[in-house]
Design a protein around this motif. Structure first.
Motif, PDB file in Angstrom:
ATOM      1  N   SER A  82       0.830  -1.215   0.000  1.00 17.19           N
ATOM      2  CA  SER A  82       0.000   0.000   0.000  1.00 17.19           C
ATOM      3  C   SER A  82       0.858   1.256   0.000  1.00 17.19           C
ATOM      4  O   SER A  82       0.502   2.256  -0.628  1.00 17.19           O
ATOM      5  CB  SER A  82      -0.954   0.002   1.190  1.00 17.19           C
ATOM      6  OG  SER A  82      -0.223  -0.039   2.412  1.00 17.19           O
ATOM      7  N   SER A  83       2.002   1.221   0.673  1.00 15.90           N
ATOM      8  CA  SER A  83       2.908   2.377   0.695  1.00 15.90           C
ATOM      9  C   SER A  83       3.580   2.566  -0.655  1.00 15.90           C
ATOM     10  O   SER A  83       3.774   3.705  -1.109  1.00 15.90           O
ATOM     11  CB  SER A  83       3.969   2.205   1.782  1.00 15.90           C
ATOM     12  OG  SER A  83       3.355   2.187   3.054  1.00 15.90           O
ATOM     13  N   VAL A  84       3.927   1.475  -1.298  1.00 17.27           N
ATOM     14  CA  VAL A  84       4.521   1.560  -2.638  1.00 17.27           C
ATOM     15  C   VAL A  84       3.476   2.106  -3.613  1.00 17.27           C
ATOM     16  O   VAL A  84       3.785   2.963  -4.459  1.00 17.27           O
ATOM     17  CB  VAL A  84       5.064   0.193  -3.097  1.00 17.27           C
ATOM     18  CG1 VAL A  84       5.587   0.253  -4.530  1.00 17.27           C
ATOM     19  CG2 VAL A  84       6.156  -0.300  -2.149  1.00 17.27           C
ATOM     20  N   ASN A  85       2.245   1.656  -3.491  1.00 16.14           N
ATOM     21  CA  ASN A  85       1.167   2.162  -4.352  1.00 16.14           C
ATOM     22  C   ASN A  85       0.937   3.652  -4.120  1.00 16.14           C
ATOM     23  O   ASN A  85       0.685   4.407  -5.060  1.00 16.14           O
ATOM     24  CB  ASN A  85      -0.125   1.386  -4.126  1.00 16.14           C
ATOM     25  CG  ASN A  85      -0.055  -0.016  -4.680  1.00 16.14           C
ATOM     26  OD1 ASN A  85       0.754  -0.307  -5.563  1.00 16.14           O
ATOM     27  ND2 ASN A  85      -0.880  -0.896  -4.158  1.00 16.14           N
ATOM     28  N   TRP A  86       1.004   4.073  -2.852  1.00 18.27           N
ATOM     29  CA  TRP A  86       0.846   5.485  -2.504  1.00 18.27           C
ATOM     30  C   TRP A  86       1.922   6.303  -3.215  1.00 18.27           C
ATOM     31  O   TRP A  86       1.643   7.345  -3.816  1.00 18.27           O
ATOM     32  CB  TRP A  86       0.934   5.649  -0.994  1.00 18.27           C
ATOM     33  CG  TRP A  86       1.022   7.078  -0.552  1.00 18.27           C
ATOM     34  CD1 TRP A  86       2.159   7.826  -0.430  1.00 18.27           C
ATOM     35  CD2 TRP A  86      -0.058   7.932  -0.209  1.00 18.27           C
ATOM     36  NE1 TRP A  86       1.846   9.089  -0.024  1.00 18.27           N
ATOM     37  CE2 TRP A  86       0.493   9.190   0.129  1.00 18.27           C
ATOM     38  CE3 TRP A  86      -1.430   7.755  -0.144  1.00 18.27           C
ATOM     39  CZ2 TRP A  86      -0.287  10.260   0.522  1.00 18.27           C
ATOM     40  CZ3 TRP A  86      -2.201   8.838   0.259  1.00 18.27           C
ATOM     41  CH2 TRP A  86      -1.636  10.059   0.583  1.00 18.27           C
ATOM     42  N   ALA A  87       3.165   5.841  -3.142  1.00 17.31           N
ATOM     43  CA  ALA A  87       4.275   6.544  -3.799  1.00 17.31           C
ATOM     44  C   ALA A  87       4.040   6.597  -5.308  1.00 17.31           C
ATOM     45  O   ALA A  87       4.283   7.627  -5.945  1.00 17.31           O
ATOM     46  CB  ALA A  87       5.604   5.864  -3.486  1.00 17.31           C
ATOM     47  N   GLY A  88       3.546   5.502  -5.877  1.00 16.00           N
ATOM     48  CA  GLY A  88       3.232   5.478  -7.304  1.00 16.00           C
ATOM     49  C   GLY A  88       2.163   6.494  -7.662  1.00 16.00           C
ATOM     50  O   GLY A  88       2.254   7.166  -8.692  1.00 16.00           O
ATOM     51  N   SER A  89       1.171   6.638  -6.802  1.00 19.77           N
ATOM     52  CA  SER A  89       0.115   7.629  -7.041  1.00 19.77           C
ATOM     53  C   SER A  89       0.668   9.047  -6.966  1.00 19.77           C
ATOM     54  O   SER A  89       0.290   9.911  -7.765  1.00 19.77           O
ATOM     55  CB  SER A  89      -1.012   7.465  -6.015  1.00 19.77           C
ATOM     56  OG  SER A  89      -1.674   6.250  -6.218  1.00 19.77           O
ATOM     57  N   ALA A  90       1.556   9.289  -6.014  1.00 17.68           N
ATOM     58  CA  ALA A  90       2.177  10.613  -5.896  1.00 17.68           C
ATOM     59  C   ALA A  90       2.965  10.935  -7.160  1.00 17.68           C
ATOM     60  O   ALA A  90       2.876  12.051  -7.694  1.00 17.68           O
ATOM     61  CB  ALA A  90       3.082  10.666  -4.668  1.00 17.68           C
ATOM     62  N   LEU A  91       3.714   9.961  -7.648  1.00 14.72           N
ATOM     63  CA  LEU A  91       4.506  10.178  -8.867  1.00 14.72           C
ATOM     64  C   LEU A  91       3.604  10.383 -10.084  1.00 14.72           C
ATOM     65  O   LEU A  91       3.879  11.224 -10.935  1.00 14.72           O
ATOM     66  CB  LEU A  91       5.452   9.008  -9.104  1.00 14.72           C
ATOM     67  CG  LEU A  91       6.607   8.898  -8.114  1.00 14.72           C
ATOM     68  CD1 LEU A  91       7.379   7.610  -8.351  1.00 14.72           C
ATOM     69  CD2 LEU A  91       7.515  10.104  -8.211  1.00 14.72           C
ATOM     70  N   LYS A  92       2.537   9.618 -10.165  1.00 18.39           N
ATOM     71  CA  LYS A  92       1.615   9.762 -11.287  1.00 18.39           C
ATOM     72  C   LYS A  92       1.030  11.174 -11.317  1.00 18.39           C
ATOM     73  O   LYS A  92       0.996  11.825 -12.363  1.00 18.39           O
ATOM     74  CB  LYS A  92       0.490   8.733 -11.192  1.00 18.39           C
ATOM     75  CG  LYS A  92      -0.490   8.796 -12.327  1.00 18.39           C
ATOM     76  CD  LYS A  92      -1.542   7.711 -12.202  1.00 18.39           C
ATOM     77  CE  LYS A  92      -2.534   7.794 -13.344  1.00 18.39           C
ATOM     78  NZ  LYS A  92      -3.594   6.795 -13.207  1.00 18.39           N
ATOM     79  N   GLY A  93       0.598  11.653 -10.158  1.00 19.09           N
ATOM     80  CA  GLY A  93       0.064  13.013 -10.085  1.00 19.09           C
ATOM     81  C   GLY A  93       1.110  14.047 -10.457  1.00 19.09           C
ATOM     82  O   GLY A  93       0.830  15.010 -11.184  1.00 19.09           O
ATOM     83  N   TYR A  94       2.311  13.845  -9.965  1.00 19.36           N
ATOM     84  CA  TYR A  94       3.408  14.773 -10.254  1.00 19.36           C
ATOM     85  C   TYR A  94       3.709  14.821 -11.746  1.00 19.36           C
ATOM     86  O   TYR A  94       3.839  15.887 -12.335  1.00 19.36           O
ATOM     87  CB  TYR A  94       4.642  14.360  -9.456  1.00 19.36           C
ATOM     88  CG  TYR A  94       5.862  15.193  -9.744  1.00 19.36           C
ATOM     89  CD1 TYR A  94       5.955  16.478  -9.268  1.00 19.36           C
ATOM     90  CD2 TYR A  94       6.915  14.680 -10.479  1.00 19.36           C
ATOM     91  CE1 TYR A  94       7.069  17.265  -9.530  1.00 19.36           C
ATOM     92  CE2 TYR A  94       8.036  15.446 -10.740  1.00 19.36           C
ATOM     93  CZ  TYR A  94       8.117  16.733 -10.263  1.00 19.36           C
ATOM     94  OH  TYR A  94       9.224  17.498 -10.524  1.00 19.36           O
ATOM     95  N   PHE A  95       3.820  13.650 -12.380  1.00 14.88           N
ATOM     96  CA  PHE A  95       4.138  13.636 -13.808  1.00 14.88           C
ATOM     97  C   PHE A  95       2.970  14.117 -14.664  1.00 14.88           C
ATOM     98  O   PHE A  95       3.186  14.669 -15.741  1.00 14.88           O
ATOM     99  CB  PHE A  95       4.631  12.262 -14.248  1.00 14.88           C
ATOM    100  CG  PHE A  95       6.051  12.004 -13.842  1.00 14.88           C
ATOM    101  CD1 PHE A  95       7.082  12.738 -14.393  1.00 14.88           C
ATOM    102  CD2 PHE A  95       6.353  11.044 -12.898  1.00 14.88           C
ATOM    103  CE1 PHE A  95       8.393  12.528 -14.015  1.00 14.88           C
ATOM    104  CE2 PHE A  95       7.673  10.813 -12.516  1.00 14.88           C
ATOM    105  CZ  PHE A  95       8.691  11.551 -13.075  1.00 14.88           C
TER     106      PHE A  95
END
Length: 79
Positions: A64-77
């Motif tokens: 879930s933490s890795v997915n959270w980081a992925g979501s943050a990166l997706k929003g950023y990009f």
């Protein structure tokens, strides 16, 4: 650019302070990872992003933490 992204999330999208802090932590960690790979966050490609997420898994973070980081990166990009 990270600060601009976070400001939009805070001021326009009205995300909670806890969410903003989580995004900040993940994006700063990603930025350090990129520096170690010889690039900036803006220059990072899918391979760098996948490598970063894999490194989080190797560190023992919960999925879930890795997915959270992925979501943050997706929003950023997407920004």
């Amino acid at each position: 650019m990270i600060e601009e992204f976070l400001a939009i999330q805070r001021d326009i999208r009205k995300l909670s302070p806890k969410t903003i802090l989580g995004y900040r932590n993940d994006l700063e960690k990603f930025s350090r990872f990129c520096v170690g790979k010889g690039c900036t966050t803006e220059e990072a490609d899918r391979t760098i992003v996948r490598g970063f997420l894999a490194s989080l898994t190797r560190e023992g973070l919960e999925p879930s933490s890795v997915n959270w980081a992925g979501s943050a990166l997706k929003g950023y990009f997407n920004y």
